[in-house]
Design a protein around this motif. Structure first.
Motif, PDB file in Angstrom:
ATOM      1  N   THR A 123       0.853  -1.177   0.000  1.00 16.13           N
ATOM      2  CA  THR A 123       0.000   0.000   0.000  1.00 16.13           C
ATOM      3  C   THR A 123       0.890   1.228   0.000  1.00 16.13           C
ATOM      4  OG1 THR A 123      -1.758   1.190   1.165  1.00 16.13           O
ATOM      5  CG2 THR A 123      -0.186   0.002   2.529  1.00 16.13           C
ATOM      6  N   GLU A 182       0.203   4.398   4.704  1.00 18.43           N
ATOM      7  CA  GLU A 182      -0.031   3.590   5.897  1.00 18.43           C
ATOM      8  C   GLU A 182       0.492   4.325   7.125  1.00 18.43           C
ATOM      9  OE1 GLU A 182       2.106  -0.147   5.425  1.00 18.43           O
ATOM     10  OE2 GLU A 182       3.585   0.871   4.186  1.00 18.43           O
ATOM     11  N   GLU A 228      -1.619  -1.079   9.938  1.00 20.85           N
ATOM     12  CA  GLU A 228      -2.614  -1.821   9.167  1.00 20.85           C
ATOM     13  C   GLU A 228      -2.276  -3.307   9.106  1.00 20.85           C
ATOM     14  OE1 GLU A 228      -2.635   2.275   7.071  1.00 20.85           O
ATOM     15  OE2 GLU A 228      -1.335   1.114   8.389  1.00 20.85           O
ATOM     16  N   SER A 253      -2.987  -4.951  12.437  1.00 21.88           N
ATOM     17  CA  SER A 253      -4.417  -5.000  12.736  1.00 21.88           C
ATOM     18  C   SER A 253      -5.115  -6.188  12.080  1.00 21.88           C
ATOM     19  CB  SER A 253      -5.087  -3.695  12.308  1.00 21.88           C
ATOM     20  OG  SER A 253      -6.453  -3.699  12.670  1.00 21.88           O
ATOM     21  N   PHE A 295      -5.645  -6.776   4.745  1.00 20.09           N
ATOM     22  CA  PHE A 295      -6.120  -5.541   5.380  1.00 20.09           C
ATOM     23  C   PHE A 295      -7.305  -4.926   4.654  1.00 20.09           C
ATOM     24  CE2 PHE A 295      -3.831  -3.644   2.065  1.00 20.09           C
ATOM     25  CZ  PHE A 295      -2.458  -3.551   2.247  1.00 20.09           C
ATOM     26  N   ASP A 301     -10.243  -5.135   6.866  1.00 13.66           N
ATOM     27  CA  ASP A 301     -10.125  -4.476   8.163  1.00 13.66           C
ATOM     28  C   ASP A 301     -10.726  -3.073   8.110  1.00 13.66           C
ATOM     29  OD1 ASP A 301      -9.441  -4.466  10.820  1.00 13.66           O
ATOM     30  OD2 ASP A 301      -7.370  -3.862  10.500  1.00 13.66           O
ATOM     31  N   PHE A 360      -9.579  -0.221   8.488  1.00 13.40           N
ATOM     32  CA  PHE A 360      -8.794   0.846   7.889  1.00 13.40           C
ATOM     33  C   PHE A 360      -8.972   0.925   6.374  1.00 13.40           C
ATOM     34  CE2 PHE A 360      -5.883  -0.379  11.596  1.00 13.40           C
ATOM     35  CZ  PHE A 360      -6.539   0.481  12.457  1.00 13.40           C
ATOM     36  N   CYS A 401     -11.994   5.761   6.681  1.00 10.54           N
ATOM     37  CA  CYS A 401     -10.774   4.961   6.854  1.00 10.54           C
ATOM     38  C   CYS A 401      -9.747   5.741   7.664  1.00 10.54           C
ATOM     39  CB  CYS A 401     -10.178   4.595   5.492  1.00 10.54           C
ATOM     40  SG  CYS A 401     -11.207   3.515   4.468  1.00 10.54           S
ATOM     41  N   LEU A 407      -8.043   5.238  11.485  1.00 12.01           N
ATOM     42  CA  LEU A 407      -6.601   5.264  11.696  1.00 12.01           C
ATOM     43  C   LEU A 407      -6.189   6.251  12.778  1.00 12.01           C
ATOM     44  CD1 LEU A 407      -5.274   5.112   8.025  1.00 12.01           C
ATOM     45  CD2 LEU A 407      -4.826   3.417   9.795  1.00 12.01           C
TER      46      LEU A 407
END
Length: 417
Positions: free
Chosen positions: A76, A79, A193, A196, A205, A208, A210, A292, A296
């Motif tokens: 990603t 993050e 992330e 998590s 992720f 999840d 996020f 999102c 975070l």
């Protein structure tokens, strides 16, 4: 939860909490923050250190990963990096103890399952073993990769932490040690992330909190129905990254972050060439991206209407431009009797900005297979250690790590542990 856990553990151990800084930088050697240490480099530039320690939660962005996004579960561009910094230590034990305690609490993990890549240099292998880690879970070499904070700055060595998870391995943390005047300075990186989704027992992720607000829209809205799995992931990642940059002050006119914004928009436009992004959907995507960011830990006050209007215009403009370029390419392809030399294809890249993979996609839609050379796949542990497909199972995590490090160093290292 994980951010609060990390900061809370730091406070309990008398670490000072460093303020988070904006992603976007001005008049610096880089255009955006790519690691927590970049945001706090001044701490490492002192000539003498007294025993002190810090923790930080820092949002980061990397434009180098844009070509990997969506293809690999751990890739990603935006993050949150959790980092501890320590100065004045005589060995690595305190930093390593903090790392192990935090990681195991963060993922509800078993410390006996952790795997370490620990160098002999600076006594770091012995420091890991002294904390009760079994020697058969500590990999070392007779020569180790050095790490650096940048040109002209001192080098050091990393201890890397891995955790077997589901069908693969998760790189769970890195702790860097730099020696100066007989004491150690410590840099570290743990990705929120990544931690998590392991904690929640999820496959990636994308499920999840996020990413989930965007994942739910992209995977269920009819506008994206014809997109591939990879292309949907691209939208989920890029919309989140674009909004993160925009709320931190990036503009499409700025040379650094602006270039990254334009590149991401163009990558999205290729997936919908010629289609117009519905205004209502654009606004929903902005709202979801902000959700999102909220999960975070960011309470962003954004002008949804203005932001969605700007983004929709940029995507639609790029979509129309890509469509024109696509039509021109197909026309040229047909006039060449469905055959183009590599030199001709490269001109479409250099002169029109159409990446080779895009040209291959456009040609395939016409039922034509381009004669392109086989891509040389560069081995990157982050991309190889965990797959979207659970059939890509790593049976021996320790052996996999050893072989990966050998590929990285082209076989020049000799295994000792």
């Amino acid at each position: 939860m994980i951010r609060e856990l990390f900061i809370g553990m730091g406070k309990e151990r008398n670490y000072d909490v460093l303020p988070e800084v904006s992603l976007v930088r001005e008049n610096q050697d880089t255009y955006y923050i790519g690691s927590a240490v970049m945001a706090h480099m001044h701490l490492f530039e002192k000539k003498q250190y007294t025993p002190t320690s810090y923790v930080a939660a820092q949002r980061i962005f990397s434009s180098k990963r844009l070509q990997e996004i969506g293809k690999y579960p751990l890739s990603t561009s935006f993050e949150v990096m959790l980092s501890m910094f320590r100065f004045g230590d005589t060995d690595g034990r305190e930093a390593l103890r903090f790392a192990i305690d935090f990681v195991c609490k963060a993922i509800n993990g078993d410390p006996d399952k952790l795997i370490f890549l620990a160098p002999y240099e600076l006594g770091l292998r012995n420091d890991v073993l002294s904390l009760g880690i079994s020697s058969n879970r500590v990999i070392s070499w007779n020569q180790s990769l050095e790490t650096s904070l940048g040109n002209g700055r001192p080098t050091g060595y990393y201890v890397k932490m891995f955790y077997p998870y589901r069908h693969g391995i998760i790189p769970i943390g890195s702790i860097g040690f730099i020696e100066s005047n007989g004491t150690l300075s410590v840099d570290s990186a743990f990705f929120m992330e990544r931690l998590s989704f392991v904690r929640e027992g999820l496959p990636t992720f994308y499920q999840d909190q996020f990413f989930a607000p965007l994942t739910n829209i992209v995977n269920n809205h009819e506008f994206f129905a014809d997109l591939s799995f990879y292309e949907k992931n691209l939208w989920i990642n890029h919309i989140r990254s674009i909004v993160a940059l925009l709320v931190d002050g990036a503009t499409f006119n700025s040379k650094g972050a602006g270039h990254a914004l334009k590149k991401m928009v163009r990558q999205l436009a290729v997936t919908i060439a010629g289609k117009k992004l519905p205004h209502e959907l654009g606004e929903k995507l902005i709202l979801a991206a902000n959700q999102c960011l909220f999960h975070l830990g960011y309470l962003n006050k954004i002008e949804y209407q203005k932001l969605s209007d700007t983004l929709i215009i940029k995507i639609d403009t790029a979509s129309n431009q890509i469509l024109k370029e696509k039509k021109a390419f197909i026309k040229a392809l047909r006039s060449n009797q469905n055959n183009m030399s590599m030199e001709e294809l490269q001109k479409w890249d250099s002169e029109r900005g159409l990446k080779l993979e895009w040209l291959e996609k456009f040609a395939m839609q016409e039922g034509v297979s381009l004669s392109c050379p086989q891509k040389i796949k560069k081995h990157q542990f982050r991309n190889e250690c965990y797959s979207f497909s659970e059939t890509d199972r790593i049976k021996d995590p320790i052996q996999f790590i050893k072989e990966s490090e050998n590929k990285k160093m082209k076989g020049v290292l000799i295994k000792h542990g």
